[in-house]
Design a protein around this motif. Structure first.
Motif, PDB file in Angstrom:
ATOM      1  N   TYR A  84       0.751  -1.233  -0.005  1.00 18.56           N
ATOM      2  CA  TYR A  84      -0.178  -0.186   0.023  1.00 18.56           C
ATOM      3  C   TYR A  84       0.742   1.287  -0.022  1.00 18.56           C
ATOM      4  N   GLY A  85       0.254   2.334  -0.362  1.00 20.96           N
ATOM      5  CA  GLY A  85       0.859   3.550  -0.156  1.00 20.96           C
ATOM      6  C   GLY A  85      -0.051   4.709   0.111  1.00 20.96           C
ATOM      7  N   VAL A  86       0.267   5.607   1.155  1.00 14.93           N
ATOM      8  CA  VAL A  86      -0.574   6.731   1.418  1.00 14.93           C
ATOM      9  C   VAL A  86       0.211   7.994   1.525  1.00 14.93           C
ATOM     10  N   THR A  87      -0.617   9.095   1.184  1.00 16.98           N
ATOM     11  CA  THR A  87      -0.042  10.557   1.116  1.00 16.98           C
ATOM     12  C   THR A  87       0.176  10.988   2.523  1.00 16.98           C
ATOM     13  N   SER A  88      -0.482  10.332   3.551  1.00 16.99           N
ATOM     14  CA  SER A  88      -0.257  10.664   4.962  1.00 16.99           C
ATOM     15  C   SER A  88      -0.847   9.568   5.784  1.00 16.99           C
ATOM     16  N   PRO A  89      -0.318   9.474   7.055  1.00 17.73           N
ATOM     17  CA  PRO A  89      -0.727   8.525   7.831  1.00 17.73           C
ATOM     18  C   PRO A  89      -2.318   8.267   8.028  1.00 17.73           C
ATOM     19  N   GLY A  90      -2.745   7.156   7.591  1.00 19.32           N
ATOM     20  CA  GLY A  90      -4.242   6.858   8.009  1.00 19.32           C
ATOM     21  C   GLY A  90      -4.450   6.249   9.523  1.00 19.32           C
ATOM     22  N   THR A  91      -5.701   6.130   9.884  1.00 16.30           N
ATOM     23  CA  THR A  91      -6.237   5.497  11.204  1.00 16.30           C
ATOM     24  C   THR A  91      -6.681   4.278  10.902  1.00 16.30           C
ATOM     25  N   PRO A  92      -5.810   3.189  11.341  1.00 18.51           N
ATOM     26  CA  PRO A  92      -6.228   1.722  11.461  1.00 18.51           C
ATOM     27  C   PRO A  92      -7.555   1.552  12.498  1.00 18.51           C
ATOM     28  N   LEU A  93      -8.205   0.557  12.184  1.00 15.72           N
ATOM     29  CA  LEU A  93      -9.327   0.148  13.146  1.00 15.72           C
ATOM     30  C   LEU A  93      -8.708  -0.629  14.093  1.00 15.72           C
ATOM     31  N   ALA A  94      -9.068  -0.343  15.273  1.00 18.00           N
ATOM     32  CA  ALA A  94      -8.608  -1.211  16.631  1.00 18.00           C
ATOM     33  C   ALA A  94      -8.948  -2.537  16.511  1.00 18.00           C
TER      34      ALA A  94
ATOM     35  N   SER B 181      -0.539  -2.114  12.608  1.00 20.25           N
ATOM     36  CA  SER B 181       0.648  -1.587  11.957  1.00 20.25           C
ATOM     37  C   SER B 181       0.840  -1.072  10.774  1.00 20.25           C
ATOM     38  N   ASP B 182      -0.309  -1.260   9.983  1.00 21.24           N
ATOM     39  CA  ASP B 182      -0.479  -0.601   8.565  1.00 21.24           C
ATOM     40  C   ASP B 182      -1.068   0.833   8.922  1.00 21.24           C
ATOM     41  N   ARG B 183      -0.731   1.837   7.905  1.00 25.79           N
ATOM     42  CA  ARG B 183      -1.043   3.098   8.213  1.00 25.79           C
ATOM     43  C   ARG B 183      -2.253   3.709   7.339  1.00 25.79           C
ATOM     44  N   VAL B 184      -3.244   2.555   7.128  1.00 28.28           N
ATOM     45  CA  VAL B 184      -4.125   2.599   6.254  1.00 28.28           C
ATOM     46  C   VAL B 184      -5.599   2.974   6.870  1.00 28.28           C
ATOM     47  N   THR B 185      -6.288   3.747   6.575  1.00 26.91           N
ATOM     48  CA  THR B 185      -7.802   4.415   7.360  1.00 26.91           C
ATOM     49  C   THR B 185      -8.672   3.153   7.022  1.00 26.91           C
ATOM     50  N   VAL B 186      -9.186   2.205   7.760  1.00 25.90           N
ATOM     51  CA  VAL B 186     -10.065   1.110   7.888  1.00 25.90           C
ATOM     52  C   VAL B 186     -11.149   1.566   8.741  1.00 25.90           C
ATOM     53  N   ARG B 187     -12.434   1.541   8.316  1.00 21.38           N
ATOM     54  CA  ARG B 187     -13.576   1.825   9.122  1.00 21.38           C
ATOM     55  C   ARG B 187     -14.883   0.695   8.894  1.00 21.38           C
TER      56      ARG B 187
ATOM     57  N   GLU C 222     -20.671  -5.510  10.798  1.00 20.87           N
ATOM     58  CA  GLU C 222     -19.031  -6.003  10.814  1.00 20.87           C
ATOM     59  C   GLU C 222     -18.276  -5.515   9.669  1.00 20.87           C
ATOM     60  N   VAL C 223     -19.139  -5.481   8.268  1.00 19.22           N
ATOM     61  CA  VAL C 223     -18.392  -5.227   7.182  1.00 19.22           C
ATOM     62  C   VAL C 223     -17.232  -3.964   7.339  1.00 19.22           C
ATOM     63  N   MET C 224     -16.024  -3.962   6.715  1.00 21.05           N
ATOM     64  CA  MET C 224     -15.128  -2.831   6.831  1.00 21.05           C
ATOM     65  C   MET C 224     -14.774  -2.381   5.296  1.00 21.05           C
ATOM     66  N   VAL C 225     -14.618  -1.293   5.292  1.00 17.42           N
ATOM     67  CA  VAL C 225     -14.304  -0.568   4.090  1.00 17.42           C
ATOM     68  C   VAL C 225     -12.876   0.198   4.582  1.00 17.42           C
ATOM     69  N   VAL C 226     -12.204   0.520   3.229  1.00 18.40           N
ATOM     70  CA  VAL C 226     -10.947   1.367   3.233  1.00 18.40           C
ATOM     71  C   VAL C 226     -11.344   2.700   2.785  1.00 18.40           C
ATOM     72  N   CYS C 227     -10.898   3.655   3.477  1.00 20.16           N
ATOM     73  CA  CYS C 227     -11.014   5.041   3.046  1.00 20.16           C
ATOM     74  C   CYS C 227      -9.648   5.614   2.497  1.00 20.16           C
ATOM     75  N   LEU C 228      -9.610   6.085   1.307  1.00 23.21           N
ATOM     76  CA  LEU C 228      -8.438   6.589   0.521  1.00 23.21           C
ATOM     77  C   LEU C 228      -8.361   8.013   0.355  1.00 23.21           C
TER      78      LEU C 228
ATOM     79  N   TRP D 297      -2.958   4.365  -2.667  1.00 19.42           N
ATOM     80  CA  TRP D 297      -3.141   2.897  -3.547  1.00 19.42           C
ATOM     81  C   TRP D 297      -2.926   1.681  -2.572  1.00 19.42           C
ATOM     82  N   LEU D 298      -3.548   0.591  -2.894  1.00 19.35           N
ATOM     83  CA  LEU D 298      -3.548  -0.864  -2.340  1.00 19.35           C
ATOM     84  C   LEU D 298      -3.162  -1.845  -3.279  1.00 19.35           C
ATOM     85  N   ALA D 299      -2.426  -2.786  -2.973  1.00 15.43           N
ATOM     86  CA  ALA D 299      -1.978  -3.706  -4.001  1.00 15.43           C
ATOM     87  C   ALA D 299      -2.595  -5.132  -3.426  1.00 15.43           C
ATOM     88  N   TYR D 300      -3.121  -6.094  -4.441  1.00 16.27           N
ATOM     89  CA  TYR D 300      -3.611  -7.127  -3.976  1.00 16.27           C
ATOM     90  C   TYR D 300      -3.116  -8.447  -4.879  1.00 16.27           C
ATOM     91  N   GLU D 301      -3.072  -9.542  -4.519  1.00 18.67           N
ATOM     92  CA  GLU D 301      -2.567 -10.829  -5.480  1.00 18.67           C
ATOM     93  C   GLU D 301      -3.719 -11.339  -6.121  1.00 18.67           C
TER      94      GLU D 301
END
Length: 561
Positions: A398-408, A413-419, A467-473, A478-482
């Motif tokens: 992943y890549g972020v322009t500024s640190p995000g807010t992980p979900l507790a 350890s990842d700096r991506v906002t998940v809600r 319970e469903v989570m989403v990512v706020c970009l 960007w995010l990478a998947y296999e």
């Protein structure tokens, strides 16, 4: 024993890797054959009412009589797994299988071995050799029991293996026999000495006894077999590795198990640290009994960190979250009701139900769950939940322009906002999120989003709405998947975004923007989603393979949203 497919000598430890006889690294990607030599009640819909092999045996004997029960079990052992199962595993890309064994079915109380039972194991080895599938020999039920629970068939619900020298001697005798029989067999990946020893409080009561028995077993096996890997599990469902402060043999693989956990690096960091400390390969030997999103994220986690892994389990009755579902016989509910205290079915009804159960064991009579396999293998077609991007950290996954807010409790350890999706939708629409349905809570006793994400979906059910989570970009994130494909062709990738984001996404495959006429080779691909402007709220990606000539609009192929 003849004709090994794709085998080049014994697997062995080389530093932190498993290598084959040529020294080439190999990652074990496996599946377990639960329920064959050690039946478990939940795989029969009996639950805790008849959870162990002994309890299941009693149910069958009570309902159809001892003689018919003997015939039932003889046919069950003969037909539960066939060569067709092994061939399908190999075709799907699994290169190994974990074979759980129960000492009681292989060795009598007087120490004599059951040659008919070993003949079935030998036949299984022949199939695996023919199809190039390594076998992890797993002592799932040791004499006396190593766990004190249903999963080891312990006679008195206590880990008597660690308090009885007779049971320890019997375990040594069995492992010496296994080593004698398979010491020259390169299809055997290694010897898994004890499954999930000493759970719960027992982990603190008998740790010295566990270490002493491990050391004794290693020494006894090495008198006969100097070549095969020794596989050691920690205590407390294989998760507690505190006993491993040194290696007791040069050819060792350490094993842990993971169920219902947050699928992220934080959950396996202690095992990664131990791998580096002892310079040893590690193996996630059991994980499963969940839903497809969790399967995709978990196997990706292990692959990203070069951890061999094994999915549990290949086949079981009625449940839809294994590759093969045994179809339920017409009168099976009457058996289940009786097990749980209901009316006793007559003998003919019970015999008919058990006969139909046996008829349904063959793979071609099972319902095959391609969606489960695709999730485990990250293979198109599949759905990629937005939050289940790769696990290799910033700059790679992943890549972020500024640190995000992980979900507790998830990917902290990842700096991506998940809600939670419900919260995002409520904010965007001004309509408060509906409370969770009461029936959703029954799947996860005591777990609510307020306590952290819920990953216990052991029936394979999808997550509840809350319970469903989403990512706020933000723009530029960007995010990478296999994604893996089995044949050359295109990919149709459809991102699903939510209100609360006004930006758009650009989809790339292997570093290039995806277009409708692009033909990709079969194999592994990296799918990257970029927020071209923002904000964007990503729910999931639906990924479908398309043949090279399939007409697609460029917009659909590129997945712009």
């Amino acid at each position: 024993m003849n004709g090994t497919v794709g085998m080049t000598g014994f697997l062995r430890r080389q530093g932190q890797q498993i290598v084959d006889g040529t020294g080439a690294p190999i990652l074990l990607r496996g599946v377990g054959i639960g329920n064959w030599w050690l039946p478990e009640g939940y795989m029969w819909r009996f639950g805790d009412a008849a959870a162990s092999p002994r309890a299941i045996e009693k149910v069958i004997s009570d309902l159809i009589g001892p003689d018919d029960a003997v015939r039932f079990w003889r046919r069950y052992r003969d037909e539960y797994v066939s060569e067709a199962d092994i061939a399908r595993m190999a075709a799907e890309g699994w290169n190994s299988v974990r074979l759980p064994l129960n000492a009681r079915y292989l060795m009598a109380d007087d120490g004599t071995f059951d040659e008919a039972a070993f003949g079935l194991v030998d036949r299984f080895m022949d199939w695996c050799r023919r199809h190039g599938v390594y076998v992890v020999v797993d002592l799932h039920g040791a004499p006396g029991g190593q766990t004190g629970t249903n999963i080891d068939d312990s006679p008195n619900n206590y880990p008597e293996l660690f308090v009885s020298t007779d049971h320890q001697d019997a375990t040594v005798r069995l492992w010496r026999e296994l080593a004698r029989r398979y010491r020259d067999e390169p299809i055997v990946a290694g010897y898994d000495l004890l499954n999930e020893p000493l759970p719960r409080d027992f982990q603190y009561k008998y740790p010295r006894e566990l270490v002493a028995l491990y050391k004794r077993l290693i020494a006894e096996i090495r008198e006969i077999d100097p070549d095969h890997m020794i596989i050691l599990e920690g205590s407390n469902w294989a998760r507690n590795w505190s006993i491993f402060d040194e290696l007791w043999d040069d050819n060792v693989l350490l094993q842990f198990h993971k169920y219902w956990n947050s699928p992220d690096r934080d959950q396996i960091q202690e095992y990664l640290d131990k791998r580096a400390e002892l310079d040893v390969p590690i193996y996630m030997g059991e994980g499963g009994e969940n839903n497809n999103g969790w399967y995709q994220a978990s196997s990706q986690l292990y692959e990203d960190h070069d951890i061999s892994w094994n999915f549990w389990t290949w086949k079981k009755l009625s449940k839809r979250n294994s590759p093969a579902t045994i179809r339920e016989p017409a009168d099976w509910q009457k058996i289940v009701d009786y097990v749980h205290g209901g009316e006793r079915p007559d003998r003919e009804t019970a015999r008919r139900a058990f006969d139909e159960f046996l008829d349904n064991l063959a793979l071609d009579r099972c319902d095959y769950r391609t969606d489960v396999v695709n999730a485990v293998m990250r293979r198109a077609p599949l759905r990629l939940e937005g939050e289940y991007f790769g696990h290799l950290g910033e700059g790679v996954s992943y890549g972020v322009t500024s640190p995000g807010t992980p979900l507790a409790g998830f990917r902290e350890s990842d700096r991506v906002t998940v809600r939670y999706r419900a919260e995002v939708v409520a904010e965007a629409t001004g309509v408060p999120a509906a409370p969770a349905a009461p029936e959703a809570a029954t799947f996860v006793p005591g777990a609510t989003p307020a306590e952290g994400p819920n990953f216990r979906h052991n029936l394979g059910q999808p997550r509840a709405d809350d319970e469903v989570m989403v990512v706020c970009l933000a723009a530029g994130d960007w995010l990478a998947y296999e994604v893996n494909t089995t044949a050359p062709g295109g990919l149709r990738i459809r991102p699903e975004t939510l209100p609360g984001g006004i930006g758009g996404l650009l989809v790339e495959v292997d570093g290039t923007v995806l277009t409708g006429d692009r033909v990709l080779p079969a194999g592994r691909h990296t799918v990257t989603v970029r927020a071209v402007d923002g904000p964007v709220v990503l729910d999931h990606l639906d990924v479908e393979p398309t043949p090279p000539t399939s007409p697609m609009s460029s917009a659909a192929a590129a997945g712009t949203a």
